[in-house]
Design an enzyme around this catalytic site. Structure first.
Site, PDB file in Angstrom:
ATOM      1  N   CYS A 159      -5.301   1.239   1.061  1.00  0.00           N
ATOM      2  CA  CYS A 159      -3.891   0.996   1.364  1.00  0.00           C
ATOM      3  C   CYS A 159      -3.398  -0.268   0.674  1.00  0.00           C
ATOM      4  O   CYS A 159      -2.228  -0.375   0.308  1.00  0.00           O
ATOM      5  CB  CYS A 159      -3.676   0.907   2.872  1.00  0.00           C
ATOM      6  SG  CYS A 159      -4.645  -0.394   3.678  1.00  0.00           S
ATOM      7  N   HIS A 186      -3.896  -3.171   8.047  1.00  0.00           N
ATOM      8  CA  HIS A 186      -3.281  -2.262   7.077  1.00  0.00           C
ATOM      9  C   HIS A 186      -2.355  -3.064   6.169  1.00  0.00           C
ATOM     10  O   HIS A 186      -1.720  -4.019   6.618  1.00  0.00           O
ATOM     11  CB  HIS A 186      -2.484  -1.202   7.846  1.00  0.00           C
ATOM     12  CG  HIS A 186      -2.109  -0.004   7.048  1.00  0.00           C
ATOM     13  ND1 HIS A 186      -3.027   0.921   6.624  1.00  0.00           N
ATOM     14  CD2 HIS A 186      -0.902   0.431   6.605  1.00  0.00           C
ATOM     15  CE1 HIS A 186      -2.397   1.879   5.969  1.00  0.00           C
ATOM     16  NE2 HIS A 186      -1.113   1.601   5.942  1.00  0.00           N
ATOM     17  N   ASN A 218       5.317   1.032   4.698  1.00  0.00           N
ATOM     18  CA  ASN A 218       3.962   1.427   5.055  1.00  0.00           C
ATOM     19  C   ASN A 218       3.538   2.576   4.142  1.00  0.00           C
ATOM     20  O   ASN A 218       4.142   3.642   4.175  1.00  0.00           O
ATOM     21  CB  ASN A 218       3.930   1.874   6.526  1.00  0.00           C
ATOM     22  CG  ASN A 218       2.588   2.475   6.920  1.00  0.00           C
ATOM     23  OD1 ASN A 218       1.608   2.369   6.185  1.00  0.00           O
ATOM     24  ND2 ASN A 218       2.547   3.098   8.088  1.00  0.00           N
TER      25      ASN A 218
END
Length: 714
Positions: free
Chosen positions: A115, A272, A296
């Site tokens: 990520c 994250h 995101n």
């Protein structure tokens, strides 16, 4: 018709480095002249495939299990069971490289824990100029399609052009890793593959910081902010960074492994990587509220607190302004107040861009300098200040700060010179499969005392660091790819010492210096020179009678000492010195001694020649014992460096690396015979050079025969 004779060219480690440096001086490695990664030329390969009517298959990163990974995604892992490699043209009738331009929604995370990389790619889409430095124009699944694509990545100071085929990992008919929301767009999946290629596998991309991706897509340098300790003007810093095209990322720290990817009550994901895509102040019920826009990479998990997509706060904002700011639901992008951002997130990363990435922008740009260096056991890997006996051998770099910041930049604060230092270790992600992970690295900054200001670039020795404390240092020594810190120091000269935390930890590094004003930088290294003893002119009458008697006893009937006889003599003598650790002199080292002293060229030593050598060895023994500080009978590699200087030789760090590699034992100890052999070899080479340098300009020219003659018998 005669065939042209093909002459192979072999580059040793040293000559390859010289060749690389020359190529860099000619501009190779700049973005406009990127290095062809692994020698693969995109245009040549594409044309070849089009002419042959075949689709490209990349044998340098083949569609095999090893390209997926080595452990969790290794060949025998259950996670890779059922994965096949297919081209987009096998999955869809009309695949596209990019649809309506690259956007943040093109990047959706798959089964890989990268990520951090995807957040960096998402930020990249906000700036077309930066994006197309990485994703070159003119690529398509239609016109000129040959199953080959290419991308340009920054790798440790150099831009490389990376070629990939379009065979992508597929499971159950879907892409395993990154994919686009549209489903028929593949630029992001192919870029991820190129990044996996330079790092050895897809699995090597698991886990990282957004700054790593930022830097590899821009060549910029990243600053870190712990939000609990952030400066009071952080929002202004963010606004200015976004205006300057900087890339920003943030994350929420985890307290345990169980927290990884855990979703908070308000739908934020811990551990994250998010990208910061915008910042704006709005009028809300008569007050100015600072907002920040987040993205995101997962796409579907969004913040549900104040200023989220469906929150009531938007009802009290001017409709026009609201329509300008609000984004579509469930695309992974959302607004939140800066106050909530500071409360919910843990750290922020800002990637400052290099001047070449901002050519079209009329903004102030950084002044940048980059140096490459190495830490090598026994020569340049001295560890941090906790190890004063060896700290001084680390590479050293001098900074000269002349101009203070503009007054507007620091307001009422004391004036100074602002700059960012960034230390990056090379190739560690690629070496994970071999069990090598990040070293713990950092740096210290020392102010040059007035008496040394303006002096030549001489490597500072141990006594300096024992007597002087550091003026500044990296915030911490940490096992990350890069450590960077912003400083503001008064004008003057400073020495930067990058190091691993512990000594004898090997690695390659890049040190970058970004300054707001022009500044001078130089790597500190000793100039190569030798204070050689005058070549003695002795007659036999001047030699002591006792020595003559000894010589007659040793030399035999021909009254000369051969290489074998010299080895027997020296080993017999050295065996009586029980305090010395030695394996005895080899024939090769004795041959070097004979070559140095043999004046008449008969391959043997006469009385006068042996007398000079004998006195030379006695002097070497005295130096050896002086620098065998722990009286172990051998010197450490670091002690040898001081001993070589005491013997009259000043060498640069690259030569010390070579000497330690050649003359030290696996435990980095140097015994007496190796020490003598090293000094003899050094003296021989210096004398050869001095003889050939007739005009004393430090440069000699010779043909192949002379080169072979010198190197064979030195």
């Amino acid at each position: 018709m005669s065939e042209e004779i093909i002459t192979p060219v072999y580059c040793t480690g040293v000559s390859a480095q010289v060749q690389k440096q020359r190529a860099r001086e000619l501009g190779l490695g700049r973005h406009e002249n990127a290095i062809k990664y692994l020698g693969q030329d995109y245009e040549q390969l594409r044309v070849r495939c089009l002419q042959s009517g075949t689709l490209f298959r990349d044998e340098a990163f083949p569609p095999v299990p090893q390209s997926l990974g080595y452990k969790d995604l290794g060949p025998n892992s259950s996670k890779t069971y059922g994965i096949k490699w297919k081209r987009p043209t096998e999955l869809l009738s009309n695949p596209q490289f990019i649809v309506d331009g690259a956007t943040r929604t093109d990047i959706c995370q798959g089964a890989l824990g990268d990520c951090w990389l995807l957040a960096a790619i998402a930020s990249l889409t906000l700036n077309d100029t930066l994006l197309h430095r990485v994703v070159p124009h003119g690529q398509s699944f239609q016109n000129g399609y040959a199953g080959i694509f290419h991308f340009q990545l920054w790798q440790f100071g150099e831009w490389v052009d990376v070629v990939v085929d379009d065979l992508l990992p597929i499971k159950d008919g879907k892409l395993v890793f990154v994919h686009s929301a549209e489903g028929n767009e593949f630029w992001s999946a192919l870029l991820e593959k190129a990044y996996a290629k330079v790092n050895g596998s897809y699995e090597a991309l698991s886990g990282g910081s957004t700054s790593e991706g930022f830097e590899d897509f821009t060549g910029g340098v990243t600053e870190w902010y712990e939000l609990r300790k952030a400066p009071s003007d952080l929002y202004q810093i963010i606004l200015k960074a976004l205006e300057r095209g900087s890339l920003l990322g943030c994350s929420i720290d985890i307290s345990s492994v169980l927290d990884m990817e855990a979703i908070t009550f308000k739908k934020l994901v811990k551990g994250h990587a998010y990208s910061v895509t915008g910042a704006k102040q709005v009028n809300y019920r008569g007050q100015v509220v600072s907002l920040i826009r987040m993205r995101n990479p997962w796409g579907e998990v969004e913040w549900t607190g104040a200023w989220s997509d469906s929150s009531s706060e938007w009802n009290n904002v001017d409709p026009y302004e609201r329509d300008q700011l609000r984004v579509k639901m469930e695309d992974g992008e959302f607004w939140m107040s800066f106050r909530d951002f500071m409360r919910e997130f843990t750290r922020l990363e800002i990637c400052n861009l290099t001047p070449d990435a901002l050519k079209s922008r009329t903004i102030r740009k950084w002044n940048t300098t980059l140096y490459e260096g190495t830490w090598r056991r026994g020569s340049t890997a001295g560890g941090c200040r906790n190890y004063p006996a060896t700290f001084w051998v680390n590479p050293q770099f001098k900074i000269r700060l002349d101009e203070t910041d503009d007054p507007d930049d620091y307001g009422d604060r004391e004036s100074g010179c602002s700059f960012v230092l960034a230390l990056m270790q090379k190739h560690r992600r690629r070496e994970r499969r071999f069990g090598r992970d990040m070293e713990t690295i950092g740096f210290a900054v020392y102010e040059v005392p007035p008496e040394l200001v303006g002096q030549p670039a001489v490597h500072l020795k141990r006594d300096f660091f024992l007597a002087n404390a550091s003026r500044a240092r990296s915030e911490q020594f940490i096992n990350l790819r890069e450590v960077s810190t912003r400083f503001r120091l008064p004008p003057g000269e400073y020495v930067v010492v990058p190091s691993t935390f512990e000594p004898n930890k090997e690695g390659d590094f890049v040190l970058r210096f970004f300054s707001e004003k022009s500044a001078g930088t130089v790597e500190l290294d000793d100039q190569i020179q030798a204070n050689l003893p005058d070549e003695q002119v002795l007659s036999e009458e001047e030699i002591d009678e006792n020595f003559k008697a000894l010589f007659r006893q040793l030399a035999g009937e021909d009254m000369e000492i051969s290489v074998k006889e010299l080895r027997t003599i020296l080993n017999r003598i050295i065996s009586k010195h029980k305090d010395l650790r030695t394996k005895g002199f080899s024939l090769e080292s004795c041959r070097s001694m004979v070559n140095l002293m043999d004046r008449d060229g008969n391959g043997k030593l006469g009385l006068v020649e042996f007398n000079i050598l004998w006195n030379r060895i006695r002097n070497y023994l005295s130096i050896f014992r002086k620098f065998d500080l722990d009286k172990s009978g051998s010197m450490s590699a670091y002690e040898m460096r001081m001993a070589i200087e005491s013997a009259g030789f000043k060498l640069n760090k690259k030569l010390y690396e070579l000497i330690i590699t050649r003359y030290s034992e696996p435990d980095l100890a140097v015994d007496f015979d190796n020490f003598v052999c090293c000094l003899v070899r050094l003296e021989t080479m210096f004398r050869f050079f001095k003889t050939l340098d007739t005009d004393l300009d430090g440069v000699v020219t010779f043909d192949l025969f002379k080169w072979l003659q010198l190197t064979m018998f030195a």
